[in-house]
Scaffold this motif. Structure first.
Motif, PDB file in Angstrom:
ATOM      1  N   SER A   1     -17.969  14.991   9.119  1.00 37.55           N
ATOM      2  CA  SER A   1     -16.910  14.715  10.352  1.00 37.55           C
ATOM      3  C   SER A   1     -15.565  15.390   9.970  1.00 37.55           C
ATOM      4  CB  SER A   1     -16.873  13.177  10.329  1.00 37.55           C
ATOM      5  OG  SER A   1     -15.888  13.087  11.488  1.00 37.55           O
ATOM      6  N   VAL A   2     -14.945  15.927  10.916  1.00 35.84           N
ATOM      7  CA  VAL A   2     -13.600  16.584  10.668  1.00 35.84           C
ATOM      8  C   VAL A   2     -12.434  15.543  11.032  1.00 35.84           C
ATOM      9  CG1 VAL A   2     -12.154  18.223  11.276  1.00 35.84           C
ATOM     10  CG2 VAL A   2     -14.453  18.811  11.436  1.00 35.84           C
ATOM     11  N   ILE A   3     -11.559  15.236   9.946  1.00 35.49           N
ATOM     12  CA  ILE A   3     -10.577  14.458  10.057  1.00 35.49           C
ATOM     13  C   ILE A   3      -9.319  15.246   9.774  1.00 35.49           C
ATOM     14  CG2 ILE A   3      -9.410  12.167   9.457  1.00 35.49           C
ATOM     15  CD1 ILE A   3     -12.247  11.340   8.595  1.00 35.49           C
ATOM     16  N   GLY A   4      -8.275  15.224  10.563  1.00 35.75           N
ATOM     17  CA  GLY A   4      -7.250  15.953  10.242  1.00 35.75           C
ATOM     18  C   GLY A   4      -7.339  17.395   9.658  1.00 35.75           C
ATOM     19  N   ASN A   5      -8.275  18.262  10.572  1.00 37.62           N
ATOM     20  CA  ASN A   5      -8.514  19.528  10.567  1.00 37.62           C
ATOM     21  C   ASN A   5      -9.211  19.821   8.902  1.00 37.62           C
ATOM     22  OD1 ASN A   5      -7.230  20.528  12.614  1.00 37.62           O
ATOM     23  ND2 ASN A   5      -5.301  20.237  11.583  1.00 37.62           N
ATOM     24  N   ARG A   6      -9.874  18.797   8.385  1.00 37.49           N
ATOM     25  CA  ARG A   6     -10.718  18.826   7.027  1.00 37.49           C
ATOM     26  C   ARG A   6     -11.989  18.238   7.320  1.00 37.49           C
ATOM     27  NH1 ARG A   6      -9.087  16.538   1.150  1.00 37.49           N
ATOM     28  NH2 ARG A   6     -11.101  17.268   0.106  1.00 37.49           N
ATOM     29  N   SER A   7     -13.069  18.848   6.732  1.00 35.67           N
ATOM     30  CA  SER A   7     -14.469  18.545   6.865  1.00 35.67           C
ATOM     31  C   SER A   7     -14.619  17.392   5.726  1.00 35.67           C
ATOM     32  CB  SER A   7     -15.330  19.416   6.785  1.00 35.67           C
ATOM     33  OG  SER A   7     -16.712  18.892   6.932  1.00 35.67           O
ATOM     34  N   TYR A   8     -15.144  16.145   6.175  1.00 36.21           N
ATOM     35  CA  TYR A   8     -15.620  15.142   5.101  1.00 36.21           C
ATOM     36  C   TYR A   8     -17.078  15.049   5.001  1.00 36.21           C
ATOM     37  CZ  TYR A   8     -10.504  14.363   4.497  1.00 36.21           C
ATOM     38  OH  TYR A   8      -9.246  14.375   4.516  1.00 36.21           O
ATOM     39  N   ILE A   9     -17.585  14.672   4.220  1.00 36.04           N
ATOM     40  CA  ILE A   9     -18.937  13.926   3.885  1.00 36.04           C
ATOM     41  C   ILE A   9     -18.688  12.646   4.279  1.00 36.04           C
ATOM     42  CG2 ILE A   9     -21.002  13.404   2.469  1.00 36.04           C
ATOM     43  CD1 ILE A   9     -20.057  15.269   0.320  1.00 36.04           C
ATOM     44  N   ASN A  10     -19.502  12.162   5.344  1.00 36.63           N
ATOM     45  CA  ASN A  10     -19.277  11.033   6.247  1.00 36.63           C
ATOM     46  C   ASN A  10     -20.411   9.914   5.912  1.00 36.63           C
ATOM     47  OD1 ASN A  10     -17.676   9.374   8.023  1.00 36.63           O
ATOM     48  ND2 ASN A  10     -19.236   9.968   9.581  1.00 36.63           N
ATOM     49  N   PHE A  11     -19.913   8.790   5.427  1.00 38.90           N
ATOM     50  CA  PHE A  11     -20.819   7.557   5.173  1.00 38.90           C
ATOM     51  C   PHE A  11     -20.385   6.492   5.877  1.00 38.90           C
ATOM     52  CE2 PHE A  11     -22.052  10.436   1.976  1.00 38.90           C
ATOM     53  CZ  PHE A  11     -23.649  10.183   1.923  1.00 38.90           C
TER      54      PHE A  11
ATOM     55  N   ALA B   1       0.967  -1.108   0.056  1.00 35.64           N
ATOM     56  CA  ALA B   1      -0.092  -0.128  -0.009  1.00 35.64           C
ATOM     57  C   ALA B   1       0.887   1.391   0.212  1.00 35.64           C
ATOM     58  CB  ALA B   1      -0.878  -0.019   1.158  1.00 35.64           C
ATOM     59  N   ASP B   2       2.042   1.138   0.732  1.00 35.73           N
ATOM     60  CA  ASP B   2       2.993   2.438   0.903  1.00 35.73           C
ATOM     61  C   ASP B   2       3.581   2.413  -0.436  1.00 35.73           C
ATOM     62  OD1 ASP B   2       2.342   2.805   3.644  1.00 35.73           O
ATOM     63  OD2 ASP B   2       3.973   1.642   4.075  1.00 35.73           O
ATOM     64  N   MET B   3       3.865   1.703  -1.240  1.00 37.86           N
ATOM     65  CA  MET B   3       4.409   1.589  -2.638  1.00 37.86           C
ATOM     66  C   MET B   3       3.536   2.169  -3.624  1.00 37.86           C
ATOM     67  SD  MET B   3       6.804  -1.959  -2.921  1.00 37.86           S
ATOM     68  CE  MET B   3       7.179  -1.548  -4.671  1.00 37.86           C
ATOM     69  N   MET B   4       2.449   1.972  -3.471  1.00 37.43           N
ATOM     70  CA  MET B   4       1.414   2.705  -4.469  1.00 37.43           C
ATOM     71  C   MET B   4       0.785   3.795  -3.937  1.00 37.43           C
ATOM     72  SD  MET B   4      -1.055  -1.089  -4.736  1.00 37.43           S
ATOM     73  CE  MET B   4      -2.123  -0.494  -5.711  1.00 37.43           C
ATOM     74  N   GLY B   5       1.212   4.444  -2.737  1.00 35.21           N
ATOM     75  CA  GLY B   5       0.888   5.793  -2.336  1.00 35.21           C
ATOM     76  C   GLY B   5      -0.757   5.631  -1.741  1.00 35.21           C
ATOM     77  N   ILE B   6      -1.206   4.572  -1.259  1.00 36.90           N
ATOM     78  CA  ILE B   6      -2.366   4.468  -0.684  1.00 36.90           C
ATOM     79  C   ILE B   6      -2.351   4.623   0.850  1.00 36.90           C
ATOM     80  CG2 ILE B   6      -4.596   3.060  -0.248  1.00 36.90           C
ATOM     81  CD1 ILE B   6      -3.526   1.444  -2.785  1.00 36.90           C
ATOM     82  N   GLY B   7      -2.899   5.516   1.437  1.00 37.68           N
ATOM     83  CA  GLY B   7      -2.857   5.753   2.596  1.00 37.68           C
ATOM     84  C   GLY B   7      -3.955   4.904   3.477  1.00 37.68           C
ATOM     85  N   ASN B   8      -3.558   4.583   4.774  1.00 39.88           N
ATOM     86  CA  ASN B   8      -4.219   3.526   5.642  1.00 39.88           C
ATOM     87  C   ASN B   8      -5.703   4.069   5.968  1.00 39.88           C
ATOM     88  OD1 ASN B   8      -5.286   2.046   7.257  1.00 39.88           O
ATOM     89  ND2 ASN B   8      -3.692   1.569   8.685  1.00 39.88           N
ATOM     90  N   PRO B   9      -6.950   3.595   5.363  1.00 32.98           N
ATOM     91  CA  PRO B   9      -8.209   3.958   5.588  1.00 32.98           C
ATOM     92  C   PRO B   9      -8.317   3.861   6.971  1.00 32.98           C
ATOM     93  CG  PRO B   9      -8.384   1.862   4.500  1.00 32.98           C
ATOM     94  CD  PRO B   9      -6.759   2.348   4.377  1.00 32.98           C
ATOM     95  N   PHE B  10      -7.964   2.821   7.588  1.00 35.11           N
ATOM     96  CA  PHE B  10      -8.586   2.548   9.033  1.00 35.11           C
ATOM     97  C   PHE B  10      -7.832   3.522  10.321  1.00 35.11           C
ATOM     98  CE2 PHE B  10      -8.465  -1.423   6.423  1.00 35.11           C
ATOM     99  CZ  PHE B  10      -9.489  -1.356   5.902  1.00 35.11           C
ATOM    100  N   PHE B  11      -8.577   3.393  11.159  1.00 36.73           N
ATOM    101  CA  PHE B  11      -8.195   4.196  12.573  1.00 36.73           C
ATOM    102  C   PHE B  11      -7.803   5.658  12.237  1.00 36.73           C
ATOM    103  CE2 PHE B  11      -6.773  -0.222  12.932  1.00 36.73           C
ATOM    104  CZ  PHE B  11      -7.215  -0.605  14.181  1.00 36.73           C
ATOM    105  N   ARG B  12      -8.536   6.244  11.374  1.00 38.34           N
ATOM    106  CA  ARG B  12      -8.555   7.716  11.332  1.00 38.34           C
ATOM    107  C   ARG B  12      -9.160   8.506  12.418  1.00 38.34           C
ATOM    108  NH1 ARG B  12      -9.768   7.393   4.970  1.00 38.34           N
ATOM    109  NH2 ARG B  12      -7.694   7.388   3.908  1.00 38.34           N
ATOM    110  N   ALA B  13      -8.575   9.617  12.985  1.00 40.52           N
ATOM    111  CA  ALA B  13      -9.096   9.975  14.109  1.00 40.52           C
ATOM    112  C   ALA B  13      -9.980  11.166  13.738  1.00 40.52           C
ATOM    113  CB  ALA B  13      -8.008  10.563  15.051  1.00 40.52           C
ATOM    114  N   HIS B  14     -11.213  11.119  14.335  1.00 46.19           N
ATOM    115  CA  HIS B  14     -12.197  12.119  13.918  1.00 46.19           C
ATOM    116  C   HIS B  14     -12.100  13.100  14.945  1.00 46.19           C
ATOM    117  CE1 HIS B  14     -14.787   9.884  10.896  1.00 46.19           C
ATOM    118  NE2 HIS B  14     -13.780   8.869  11.310  1.00 46.19           N
ATOM    119  N   ALA B  15     -11.954  14.231  14.716  1.00 50.25           N
ATOM    120  CA  ALA B  15     -11.905  15.257  15.894  1.00 50.25           C
ATOM    121  C   ALA B  15     -13.097  15.584  16.609  1.00 50.25           C
ATOM    122  CB  ALA B  15     -11.438  16.624  15.071  1.00 50.25           C
ATOM    123  N   GLY B  16     -14.222  15.150  16.025  1.00 42.55           N
ATOM    124  CA  GLY B  16     -15.447  15.423  17.061  1.00 42.55           C
ATOM    125  C   GLY B  16     -16.395  14.547  17.059  1.00 42.55           C
TER     126      GLY B  16
END
Length: 461
Positions: free
Chosen positions: A91-101, A70-85
């Motif tokens: 939802s806010v993840i890493g100071n950015r707002s996302y449409i959350n499903f 995944a690192d070689m392909m430049g794919i970020g780990n989608p798991f264990f992302r911290a939601h700020a609230g």
């Protein structure tokens, strides 16, 4: 004066006297300081012995290889992302707002003012924990209040609440069935049911998804070989978003003297005009099902699981189920949040209706965009089936970069060729958010497939 005759072990008499005196003095000191005598000496470490290195496990090595790829392909780990609230429709993840499903807050009750207030009041009265198993000293009135409300929601006599949804299935099934029994479950059943069946020691078989005819055929052939038989299905399947024909499964279990267990983890608050689940949706008498199971973590804004059914069933589980007997009682704040969530669900059926409309709209938009949504009927859970696990991971990363949070479901949670992005639709989503999510997913999936086609051409040259 010559030394006295040598004593044991070649020690002279005078030396022995000195040693005895020293031991007596040490004994007197220990008596004056009892804590010194009670302090154990650290055990000597055997030379050359090292703790096991878990990085040597084959499964861990495989995990590291997957991460490296995944690192070689430049794919970020989608798991264990911290939601700020609080995670809702956005939802806010890493100071950015996302449409959350990616959150199953189906009726938008997590964070509801009445739910928050009830949880805070419970903490003021009971604290953050009941500090014991309910069997010994952890019982609180709020536990029985919640269980009575859950029983009423399902239209049965009583209920029992446990601290984990997964453990509820494992412990209940493991307690009720044994080596002389048979457990039959849907091929797409949740892991907790399969684990409970394994723990029980009973014979266990899966039947094709939602195929009550195949189940009936199997029982006709082997029912006589077992004392008790349990059939387990889900009210709404968490990976595919479809449901069983409950009436037919009730007929099969009745014809074969079996018990039926329905896991309503994803159908409570979703199915039925008032969110009471698949029995309400199908117009079925809920007492015709022996065991209703559900969780508090989806619609009910908490954490934990429950079993609802007859008084005799619940009385038995309260003294026999290890997951209840040997575990701390449910935290007061969670019980209060669940009760308040039931209050709001019953008082505001328009939330259930809005969820239903949103689910249908998602399905309609996805089909227009040519997305494969599999078996989904538009009730809160909608998969977008991609193909291989690698493609699903790449797609999840690409949509995330565009402000959409939808998690990949990969092997072994689903078959390798059925990897997908799973969308949890809620009553809080707006149509514009749903339309945007479908558009982004369709565009990025097309790009992923195009890249895959180019790669195949290069490989086959």
């Amino acid at each position: 004066m010559t030394d006295r005759k040598r004593g044991y072990g070649g020690v002279s008499g005078s030396s022995k006297d000195a040693l005895v005196a020293e031991l007596r003095e040490a004994t007197r000191n220990r008596r004056q300081r009892p804590e010194a005598a009670e302090t154990p000496r650290p055990a000597a470490q055997p030379r050359g012995v090292k703790p096991f290195d878990f990085s040597e496990l084959p499964a861990y090595r495989e995990l590291r290889m997957q991460r490296a790829a995944a690192d070689m392909m430049g794919i970020g780990n989608p798991f264990f992302r911290a939601h700020a609230g609080m995670a809702g429709a956005s939802s806010v993840i890493g100071n950015r707002s996302y449409i959350n499903f990616a959150s199953y807050n189906y009726l938008g009750l997590n964070g509801h003012p009445a739910v928050d207030a009830a949880a805070k009041a419970a903490i003021d009265r009971y604290g953050t924990s009941v500090s014991a198993s309910r069997l010994v000293a952890g019982e609180r009135p709020i536990h029985r209040e919640l269980e009575a409300r859950l029983a009423a929601v399902h239209g049965v006599e009583d209920a029992i609440v446990l601290v984990s949804g997964h453990a509820t299935n494992v412990s209940t099934i493991g307690t009720l069935l044994g080596p002389k029994d048979l457990i039959l479950y849907d091929a797409l059943i949740h892991n907790s049911v399969a684990e409970g069946a394994r723990l029980s020691g009973a014979a266990r078989l899966s039947f094709p998804h939602n195929d009550w005819k195949a189940l009936a055929t199997t029982l006709e052939k082997i029912r006589h070989d077992y004392e008790r038989v349990l059939i387990v299905i889900e009210g709404l399947y968490s990976m595919d978003g479809d449901m069983p024909d409950l009436a037919r499964f009730i007929e099969v279990k009745s014809d074969n003297d079996a018990w039926l267990m329905v896991d309503e983890a994803h159908s409570l608050g979703v199915l039925g005009a008032t969110g009471r689940g698949i029995a309400e949706h199908a117009g079925i008498d809920p007492t015709s099902v022996e065991i209703w199971m559900g969780t508090l973590s989806k619609t009910l804004s908490g954490c934990g699981g429950y079993i609802a059914g007859s008084s005799a069933l619940i009385d038995f589980l309260k003294v026999k189920t290890p997951g209840f007997v040997y575990s701390v009682g449910l935290a007061p704040a969670l019980a209060a949040a669940a009760i308040a969530s039931i209050d709001v669900m019953e008082a505001e059926p328009e939330r259930v209706a809005k969820l239903r409309d949103n689910g249908l709209f998602f399905v309609e938009e996805a089909r227009k965009a040519g997305l494969d949504i599999g078996l989904s009927q538009g009730y809160a859970v909608v998969p977008v089936i991609v193909g291989g696990s690698a493609q699903a991971a790449v797609l999840a990363d690409r949509v995330f970069q565009r402000g959409l949070n939808a998690l990949p479901i990969i092997y072994p949670a689903v078959p390798e060729k059925a990897a997908r992005l799973r969308f949890f639709v809620t009553s809080s989503h707006e149509r514009a958010e749903i339309a945007e999510a479908v558009r982004i997913t369709a565009e990025e999936l097309a790009a992923v497939k195009a890249a895959g086609s180019v790669l195949k051409q290069l490989v086959n040259r």
